[in-house]
Design a protein around this motif. Structure first.
Motif, PDB file in Angstrom:
ATOM      1  N   LYS A 354       0.815  -1.226   0.000  1.00 53.84           N
ATOM      2  CA  LYS A 354       0.000   0.000   0.000  1.00 53.84           C
ATOM      3  C   LYS A 354       0.852   1.282   0.000  1.00 53.84           C
ATOM      4  O   LYS A 354       0.656   2.153  -0.856  1.00 53.84           O
ATOM      5  CB  LYS A 354      -0.973  -0.042   1.192  1.00 53.84           C
ATOM      6  CG  LYS A 354      -1.735   1.222   1.452  1.00 53.84           C
ATOM      7  CD  LYS A 354      -2.846   1.459   0.425  1.00 53.84           C
ATOM      8  CE  LYS A 354      -3.665   2.675   0.789  1.00 53.84           C
ATOM      9  NZ  LYS A 354      -3.743   3.655  -0.309  1.00 53.84           N
ATOM     10  N   PRO A 355       1.789   1.434   0.946  1.00 54.57           N
ATOM     11  CA  PRO A 355       2.591   2.672   0.895  1.00 54.57           C
ATOM     12  C   PRO A 355       3.388   2.809  -0.400  1.00 54.57           C
ATOM     13  O   PRO A 355       3.619   3.933  -0.859  1.00 54.57           O
ATOM     14  CB  PRO A 355       3.524   2.559   2.110  1.00 54.57           C
ATOM     15  CG  PRO A 355       3.365   1.182   2.646  1.00 54.57           C
ATOM     16  CD  PRO A 355       2.067   0.643   2.146  1.00 54.57           C
ATOM     17  N   ARG A 363      -0.179  10.170  -3.480  1.00 53.78           N
ATOM     18  CA  ARG A 363       0.480  11.351  -2.915  1.00 53.78           C
ATOM     19  C   ARG A 363       1.347  10.921  -1.741  1.00 53.78           C
ATOM     20  O   ARG A 363       0.979  10.042  -0.986  1.00 53.78           O
ATOM     21  CB  ARG A 363      -0.574  12.336  -2.395  1.00 53.78           C
ATOM     22  CG  ARG A 363      -1.532  12.788  -3.455  1.00 53.78           C
ATOM     23  CD  ARG A 363      -1.721  14.311  -3.389  1.00 53.78           C
ATOM     24  NE  ARG A 363      -2.067  14.798  -4.707  1.00 53.78           N
ATOM     25  CZ  ARG A 363      -1.288  15.608  -5.425  1.00 53.78           C
ATOM     26  NH1 ARG A 363      -0.124  16.043  -4.959  1.00 53.78           N
ATOM     27  NH2 ARG A 363      -1.668  16.014  -6.619  1.00 53.78           N
ATOM     28  N   ILE A 364       2.490  11.556  -1.596  1.00 54.30           N
ATOM     29  CA  ILE A 364       3.334  11.324  -0.416  1.00 54.30           C
ATOM     30  C   ILE A 364       3.840  12.681   0.064  1.00 54.30           C
ATOM     31  O   ILE A 364       3.712  13.682  -0.641  1.00 54.30           O
ATOM     32  CB  ILE A 364       4.542  10.411  -0.747  1.00 54.30           C
ATOM     33  CG1 ILE A 364       5.371  10.999  -1.897  1.00 54.30           C
ATOM     34  CG2 ILE A 364       4.110   8.998  -1.083  1.00 54.30           C
ATOM     35  CD1 ILE A 364       6.723  11.458  -1.496  1.00 54.30           C
ATOM     36  N   ALA A 418      13.181  12.450  -0.771  1.00 53.46           N
ATOM     37  CA  ALA A 418      12.386  13.470  -1.460  1.00 53.46           C
ATOM     38  C   ALA A 418      11.325  12.826  -2.358  1.00 53.46           C
ATOM     39  O   ALA A 418      10.226  13.343  -2.514  1.00 53.46           O
ATOM     40  CB  ALA A 418      13.300  14.364  -2.295  1.00 53.46           C
ATOM     41  N   LEU A 419      11.682  11.712  -2.965  1.00 53.62           N
ATOM     42  CA  LEU A 419      10.759  11.110  -3.941  1.00 53.62           C
ATOM     43  C   LEU A 419       9.772  10.119  -3.349  1.00 53.62           C
ATOM     44  O   LEU A 419       8.726   9.842  -3.934  1.00 53.62           O
ATOM     45  CB  LEU A 419      11.561  10.414  -5.053  1.00 53.62           C
ATOM     46  CG  LEU A 419      12.350  11.384  -5.939  1.00 53.62           C
ATOM     47  CD1 LEU A 419      13.317  10.620  -6.840  1.00 53.62           C
ATOM     48  CD2 LEU A 419      11.402  12.240  -6.779  1.00 53.62           C
ATOM     49  N   THR A 420      10.130   9.559  -2.177  1.00 55.46           N
ATOM     50  CA  THR A 420       9.229   8.546  -1.592  1.00 55.46           C
ATOM     51  C   THR A 420       8.769   8.902  -0.180  1.00 55.46           C
ATOM     52  O   THR A 420       7.832   8.281   0.328  1.00 55.46           O
ATOM     53  CB  THR A 420       9.906   7.153  -1.508  1.00 55.46           C
ATOM     54  OG1 THR A 420      10.896   7.178  -0.470  1.00 55.46           O
ATOM     55  CG2 THR A 420      10.552   6.756  -2.824  1.00 55.46           C
ATOM     56  N   GLY A 425      12.960   1.128   0.952  1.00 58.57           N
ATOM     57  CA  GLY A 425      11.926   0.753  -0.009  1.00 58.57           C
ATOM     58  C   GLY A 425      12.534   0.088  -1.214  1.00 58.57           C
ATOM     59  O   GLY A 425      13.731  -0.216  -1.242  1.00 58.57           O
ATOM     60  N   PRO A 426      11.713  -0.144  -2.215  1.00 53.68           N
ATOM     61  CA  PRO A 426      12.176  -0.846  -3.411  1.00 53.68           C
ATOM     62  C   PRO A 426      13.254  -0.051  -4.152  1.00 53.68           C
ATOM     63  O   PRO A 426      13.423   1.150  -3.943  1.00 53.68           O
ATOM     64  CB  PRO A 426      10.915  -0.941  -4.272  1.00 53.68           C
ATOM     65  CG  PRO A 426       9.770  -0.744  -3.331  1.00 53.68           C
ATOM     66  CD  PRO A 426      10.271   0.139  -2.251  1.00 53.68           C
TER      67      PRO A 426
END
Ligand code: GLU
Length: 447
Positions: A354-355, A363-364, A418-420, A425-426
């Motif tokens: 989900k995240p 949106r994050i 900044a991007l996630t 994460g992946p």
């Protein structure tokens, strides 16, 4: 050996949890590993506490787990047979009426204990004359019915516990029928095991003492007792009984949490055995590993951490088709193969996607530390033109490295944050095309 016939006999007074699923599984693996039969017996003689809803849920859970049965029946359909068996025992003088109330029995137990004697029922009811009984019944008392144990030793070679010997003179004659006429599980279970030609009774070790009495009832009713296997009980990670927490470990709860049937089955099949806890992808593989001699005598410790670890192992190689429906439920845009292959290594359950779906499609909150603000704005300037592809991350970070002198964590972490919005994460190279140019530019600018 002829192929075994076993039964799993849950009472539909509650849901299936990891404890009773383990009993079902051991029965199933043993029978199926040898081409035998697995029977589902619904122990619903307690008509007050049993519900159809629980029964349906138990069946749905077993199907979800892939523990299919060859036959099923309800004990509540068989009262006539139990009555006939009770009559037979009465005729043989092995089932006798007793009239003590719960309070009276309690008092007897206390007296026996205070005299240093075991709290075994004193069989006072055997001395009642017909007149005594008539008098008690005229007072409004109703009898309960006890099975008269032989007083001998009952022995069997338990497939898990080895040679067992129960001195039936140290056990109270078991009550088979309550004063309201309802059956306790002891007699119906034996009648059904004879009827269904059960070859092996496999259940938890809380039933060992019952087995002593039940073996005598098998013999009295003219049957031969099946082989027996009594497995140590499941305890929680700290070694305590975890009955209070079982609600959170019911099958429907585990399913809702994204736990896969094969994770549950792999753990329950291996717990408390000499095999390592390891994932197996099929029931057949688990059945091939199964052997009673591998089951130890110590309680089996159930730790949810093991369950999550096995679930993660299964997910990490899970093809998209197997999770497509669940992904759709989590986020419709995320139900695509590229996304799944990008994130599966980072998921313990499918809900962990989900995240990542929010990162890729939603949106994050970008996270930028003060000391990285200039670097992030430079990164925005240096983002390669055109559509973001599988190569973009590499090209982009190489030029950023050249221009800023940053490398390693100092180069990659600010971009990831900044991007996630996350520190972990992946693989960013795979995520970047999923995020897409527009969102990448927006997140870098917002930041
Ligand atoms: N209904 C009984 C129980 O759940 C069955 C025991 C047995 O397997 O004989 O404890």
């Amino acid at each position: 050996m002829t192929s075994p016939t076993v039964r799993f006999a849950p009472s539909p007074t509650g849901k299936l949890h990891v404890g009773n699923v383990r009993t079902a599984l051991i029965n199933w693996l043993f029978a199926k590993g040898q081409g035998g039969r697995f029977i589902l017996r619904v122990d619903d003689t307690d008509t007050e506490r049993s519900t159809k809803e629980n029964e349906d849920q138990i069946k749905a859970d077993l199907k979800w787990l892939g523990l299919d049965w060859d036959d099923t029946f309800n004990q509540s359909d068989k009262f006539a047979q139990y009555d006939a068996a009770a009559d037979k025992l009465r005729d043989m003088g092995l089932l006798y009426a007793a009239y003590e109330t719960a309070d009276e029995l309690d008092r007897k137990r206390k007296i026996a204990l205070s005299r240093g004697r075991p709290p075994v029922y004193d069989r006072a009811a055997l001395n009642l004359t017909d007149e005594d009984k008539a008098k008690l019944e005229a007072e409004g008392r109703k009898p309960h019915w006890r099975f008269k144990l032989s007083g001998d030793r009952v022995e069997w070679n338990d497939l898990v516990r080895g040679q067992q010997s129960i001195d039936t003179s140290s056990v109270s004659d078991p009550v088979l029928i309550r004063e309201d006429g309802s059956y306790l599980y002891t007699l119906p279970s034996v009648v059904d095991d004879i009827d269904a030609k059960i070859t092996h009774v496999v259940r938890g070790e809380d039933h060992v003492t019952n087995s002593g009495a039940q073996i005598e009832i098998f013999k009295a009713l003219g049957g031969t007792a099946p082989d027996m296997a009594h497995t140590p009980l499941l305890v929680d990670a700290e070694g305590g009984a975890f009955s209070k927490r079982l609600g959170s470990l019911s099958m429907d709860t585990l399913e809702a949490r994204g736990i896969l049937p094969m994770a549950i089955l792999s753990l329950l099949a291996k717990l408390g055995t000499s095999d390592n806890i390891d994932v197996r992808e099929t029931h057949e593989a688990l059945a091939a590993d199964f052997d009673f001699s591998k089951i130890g005598r110590a309680p089996a410790k159930f730790d949810e951490k093991d369950l999550l670890a096995l679930n993660a192992t299964l997910l990490h190689s899970m093809p998209f088709a197997a999770v497509e429906e669940q992904l759709k439920a989590i986020s419709p845009e995320a139900a695509n193969e590229t996304f799944w292959l990008a994130v599966r290594e980072n998921c313990q359950t499918v809900h962990d996607a989900k995240p990542f779906a929010d990162i890729a499609y939603g949106r994050i909150e970008p996270v930028v530390d003060d000391e990285d603000a200039d670097f992030i704005s430079q990164a925005g300037d240096l983002l390669p033109d055109g559509e973001i592809t599988a190569e973009t991350w590499k090209t982009w970070t190489s030029s950023l490295k050249e221009q800023t002198g940053r490398k390693g964590r100092g180069l990659f972490m600010p971009l990831r944050k900044a991007l996630t919005g996350q520190e972990h994460g992946p693989d960013m190279g795979v995520l970047l095309p999923l995020i897409g140019r527009e969102a990448v530019v927006r997140r870098l600018a917002n930041a």
